[in-house]
Design an enzyme around this catalytic site. Structure first.
Site, PDB file in Angstrom:
ATOM      1  N   HIS A  41       0.807  -1.222   0.000  1.00 30.01           N
ATOM      2  CA  HIS A  41       0.000   0.000   0.000  1.00 30.01           C
ATOM      3  C   HIS A  41       0.845   1.279   0.000  1.00 30.01           C
ATOM      4  O   HIS A  41       0.289   2.374   0.000  1.00 30.01           O
ATOM      5  CB  HIS A  41      -0.943  -0.002   1.208  1.00 30.01           C
ATOM      6  CG  HIS A  41      -2.045  -0.995   1.098  1.00 30.01           C
ATOM      7  ND1 HIS A  41      -1.910  -2.302   1.502  1.00 30.01           N
ATOM      8  CD2 HIS A  41      -3.312  -0.879   0.610  1.00 30.01           C
ATOM      9  CE1 HIS A  41      -3.047  -2.941   1.282  1.00 30.01           C
ATOM     10  NE2 HIS A  41      -3.908  -2.101   0.743  1.00 30.01           N
ATOM     11  N   HIS A  48      -2.730  -5.664  -6.116  1.00 29.51           N
ATOM     12  CA  HIS A  48      -2.928  -6.869  -5.321  1.00 29.51           C
ATOM     13  C   HIS A  48      -4.408  -7.249  -5.296  1.00 29.51           C
ATOM     14  O   HIS A  48      -5.283  -6.444  -5.591  1.00 29.51           O
ATOM     15  CB  HIS A  48      -2.383  -6.690  -3.901  1.00 29.51           C
ATOM     16  CG  HIS A  48      -3.001  -5.541  -3.168  1.00 29.51           C
ATOM     17  ND1 HIS A  48      -2.540  -4.242  -3.279  1.00 29.51           N
ATOM     18  CD2 HIS A  48      -4.053  -5.469  -2.309  1.00 29.51           C
ATOM     19  CE1 HIS A  48      -3.270  -3.445  -2.526  1.00 29.51           C
ATOM     20  NE2 HIS A  48      -4.196  -4.165  -1.919  1.00 29.51           N
ATOM     21  N   CYS A  83     -14.553  -5.380   3.686  1.00 28.51           N
ATOM     22  CA  CYS A  83     -13.579  -5.463   2.608  1.00 28.51           C
ATOM     23  C   CYS A  83     -12.260  -5.938   3.191  1.00 28.51           C
ATOM     24  O   CYS A  83     -12.034  -5.844   4.394  1.00 28.51           O
ATOM     25  CB  CYS A  83     -13.419  -4.134   1.884  1.00 28.51           C
ATOM     26  SG  CYS A  83     -13.093  -2.746   2.962  1.00 28.51           S
ATOM     27  N   HIS A  85      -8.448  -8.505   2.126  1.00 26.15           N
ATOM     28  CA  HIS A  85      -7.533  -9.169   1.198  1.00 26.15           C
ATOM     29  C   HIS A  85      -7.491 -10.663   1.492  1.00 26.15           C
ATOM     30  O   HIS A  85      -7.313 -11.039   2.653  1.00 26.15           O
ATOM     31  CB  HIS A  85      -6.122  -8.603   1.349  1.00 26.15           C
ATOM     32  CG  HIS A  85      -6.063  -7.118   1.293  1.00 26.15           C
ATOM     33  ND1 HIS A  85      -6.145  -6.322   2.419  1.00 26.15           N
ATOM     34  CD2 HIS A  85      -5.954  -6.272   0.245  1.00 26.15           C
ATOM     35  CE1 HIS A  85      -6.072  -5.054   2.058  1.00 26.15           C
ATOM     36  NE2 HIS A  85      -5.959  -4.991   0.749  1.00 26.15           N
ATOM     37  N   GLU A 103     -15.033  -9.626  11.313  1.00 30.15           N
ATOM     38  CA  GLU A 103     -15.308  -8.216  11.587  1.00 30.15           C
ATOM     39  C   GLU A 103     -16.670  -7.986  12.224  1.00 30.15           C
ATOM     40  O   GLU A 103     -16.812  -7.162  13.119  1.00 30.15           O
ATOM     41  CB  GLU A 103     -15.213  -7.393  10.296  1.00 30.15           C
ATOM     42  CG  GLU A 103     -13.808  -7.258   9.770  1.00 30.15           C
ATOM     43  CD  GLU A 103     -13.692  -6.251   8.639  1.00 30.15           C
ATOM     44  OE1 GLU A 103     -14.669  -5.521   8.355  1.00 30.15           O
ATOM     45  OE2 GLU A 103     -12.608  -6.185   8.024  1.00 30.15           O
ATOM     46  N   TYR A 119      -8.885  -0.760  -9.598  1.00 27.91           N
ATOM     47  CA  TYR A 119      -8.806   0.678  -9.350  1.00 27.91           C
ATOM     48  C   TYR A 119      -7.493   1.056  -8.682  1.00 27.91           C
ATOM     49  O   TYR A 119      -6.755   0.203  -8.180  1.00 27.91           O
ATOM     50  CB  TYR A 119      -9.983   1.166  -8.493  1.00 27.91           C
ATOM     51  CG  TYR A 119     -10.173   0.412  -7.201  1.00 27.91           C
ATOM     52  CD1 TYR A 119      -9.374   0.662  -6.095  1.00 27.91           C
ATOM     53  CD2 TYR A 119     -11.168  -0.556  -7.095  1.00 27.91           C
ATOM     54  CE1 TYR A 119      -9.565  -0.037  -4.913  1.00 27.91           C
ATOM     55  CE2 TYR A 119     -11.356  -1.251  -5.918  1.00 27.91           C
ATOM     56  CZ  TYR A 119     -10.547  -0.986  -4.835  1.00 27.91           C
ATOM     57  OH  TYR A 119     -10.727  -1.683  -3.667  1.00 27.91           O
ATOM     58  N   GLU A 130      -4.487   2.476  -2.576  1.00 30.04           N
ATOM     59  CA  GLU A 130      -5.244   1.251  -2.853  1.00 30.04           C
ATOM     60  C   GLU A 130      -5.131   0.956  -4.339  1.00 30.04           C
ATOM     61  O   GLU A 130      -5.801   1.560  -5.168  1.00 30.04           O
ATOM     62  CB  GLU A 130      -6.718   1.426  -2.464  1.00 30.04           C
ATOM     63  CG  GLU A 130      -6.962   1.469  -0.975  1.00 30.04           C
ATOM     64  CD  GLU A 130      -6.742   0.134  -0.296  1.00 30.04           C
ATOM     65  OE1 GLU A 130      -6.366  -0.850  -0.962  1.00 30.04           O
ATOM     66  OE2 GLU A 130      -6.943   0.070   0.919  1.00 30.04           O
ATOM     67  N   GLU A 132      -5.803  -1.998  -6.426  1.00 24.95           N
ATOM     68  CA  GLU A 132      -6.426  -3.300  -6.174  1.00 24.95           C
ATOM     69  C   GLU A 132      -7.168  -3.880  -7.372  1.00 24.95           C
ATOM     70  O   GLU A 132      -7.762  -3.154  -8.171  1.00 24.95           O
ATOM     71  CB  GLU A 132      -7.394  -3.189  -4.986  1.00 24.95           C
ATOM     72  CG  GLU A 132      -6.666  -2.882  -3.696  1.00 24.95           C
ATOM     73  CD  GLU A 132      -7.545  -2.909  -2.470  1.00 24.95           C
ATOM     74  OE1 GLU A 132      -7.018  -3.198  -1.385  1.00 24.95           O
ATOM     75  OE2 GLU A 132      -8.761  -2.644  -2.577  1.00 24.95           O
ATOM     76  N   TRP A 175     -12.424   4.085  -1.844  1.00 31.72           N
ATOM     77  CA  TRP A 175     -12.825   3.081  -2.828  1.00 31.72           C
ATOM     78  C   TRP A 175     -14.333   2.829  -2.848  1.00 31.72           C
ATOM     79  O   TRP A 175     -14.833   2.133  -3.725  1.00 31.72           O
ATOM     80  CB  TRP A 175     -12.097   1.761  -2.549  1.00 31.72           C
ATOM     81  CG  TRP A 175     -12.409   1.189  -1.188  1.00 31.72           C
ATOM     82  CD1 TRP A 175     -13.440   0.363  -0.857  1.00 31.72           C
ATOM     83  CD2 TRP A 175     -11.678   1.408   0.029  1.00 31.72           C
ATOM     84  NE1 TRP A 175     -13.401   0.061   0.495  1.00 31.72           N
ATOM     85  CE2 TRP A 175     -12.329   0.695   1.061  1.00 31.72           C
ATOM     86  CE3 TRP A 175     -10.525   2.137   0.338  1.00 31.72           C
ATOM     87  CZ2 TRP A 175     -11.867   0.692   2.377  1.00 31.72           C
ATOM     88  CZ3 TRP A 175     -10.075   2.141   1.647  1.00 31.72           C
ATOM     89  CH2 TRP A 175     -10.745   1.418   2.646  1.00 31.72           C
TER      90      TRP A 175
END
Length: 197
Positions: A41, A48, A83, A85, A103, A119, A130, A132, A175
């Protein structure tokens, strides 16, 4: 946390934090390597794999979360349901379901793929980027939420009109609109025309 081959490789038996690794991908989403999360990042960012989840209740309202103030990236801003990874080697669908539970303390009653979007969004507040290739998921949530306060500061179910009002007066993740717009066809299919998404 459920143990899978991917998550087992990222669990520490002695309680120390291990570096979180991300999957680096090319423009087609093909895995080309790995990088440590924070390093990926740092400007200009390394492309990624990521995922974004949009869960709705039975009235067609979207579940938003306000990111906890202690998060290193985009703290205290509103964003989509979840959101994150995937771990290297972890399927995006499995990662989305896992992270939603971690979460928010709830498993989706329905979760479906909704395409991908690529994006590049710098975050002026943190200086991070970001970059991604994001896998999108839409679904339903029916059980009571039990958010992890280290991850989630607040939650809210909103209609499309309420989201527009909130977005106009509150900070959202860089995002958010990109992933929401990319997921809209699947959201409309899930919620129906009366929900006005």
């Amino acid at each position: 946390m459920p143990t899978t081959p991917a998550t087992a490789a990222h669990s520490s038996s002695n309680g120390t934090a291990e570096a979180i690794m991300l999957e680096l991908v090319d423009e087609d989403g093909t895995t080309i390597g790995t990088a440590e999360k924070l390093a990926a990042h740092q400007p200009p960012g390394q492309l990624h794999r990521a995922f974004s989840v949009f869960l709705f209740d039975e009235q067609g309202r979207l579940l938003l979360q306000r990111r906890a103030l202690g998060k290193y990236h985009s703290p205290g801003v509103w964003s989509n349901t979840c959101c994150g990874h995937p771990y290297p080697g972890e399927a995006p669908f499995a990662a989305a379901a896992r992270r939603t539970y971690e979460e928010l303390g709830v498993s989706p009653s329905l979760l479906a793929e909704a395409g991908t979007v690529r994006y590049n969004h710098p975050d002026p507040a943190s200086g991070l980027v970001e970059q991604e290739f994001n896998h999108l998921f839409v679904g339903m949530v029916q059980d009571r939420l039990d958010p992890d306060p280290e991850e989630v500061g607040e939650t809210a179910f909103v209609t499309a009109a309420e989201l527009a009002e909130r977005h106009a007066r509150s900070p959202f993740s860089a995002w958010f609109m990109t992933v929401l717009d990319a997921a809209r066809p699947a959201i409309r299919e899930l919620t129906g025309p009366s929900a006005d998404w």
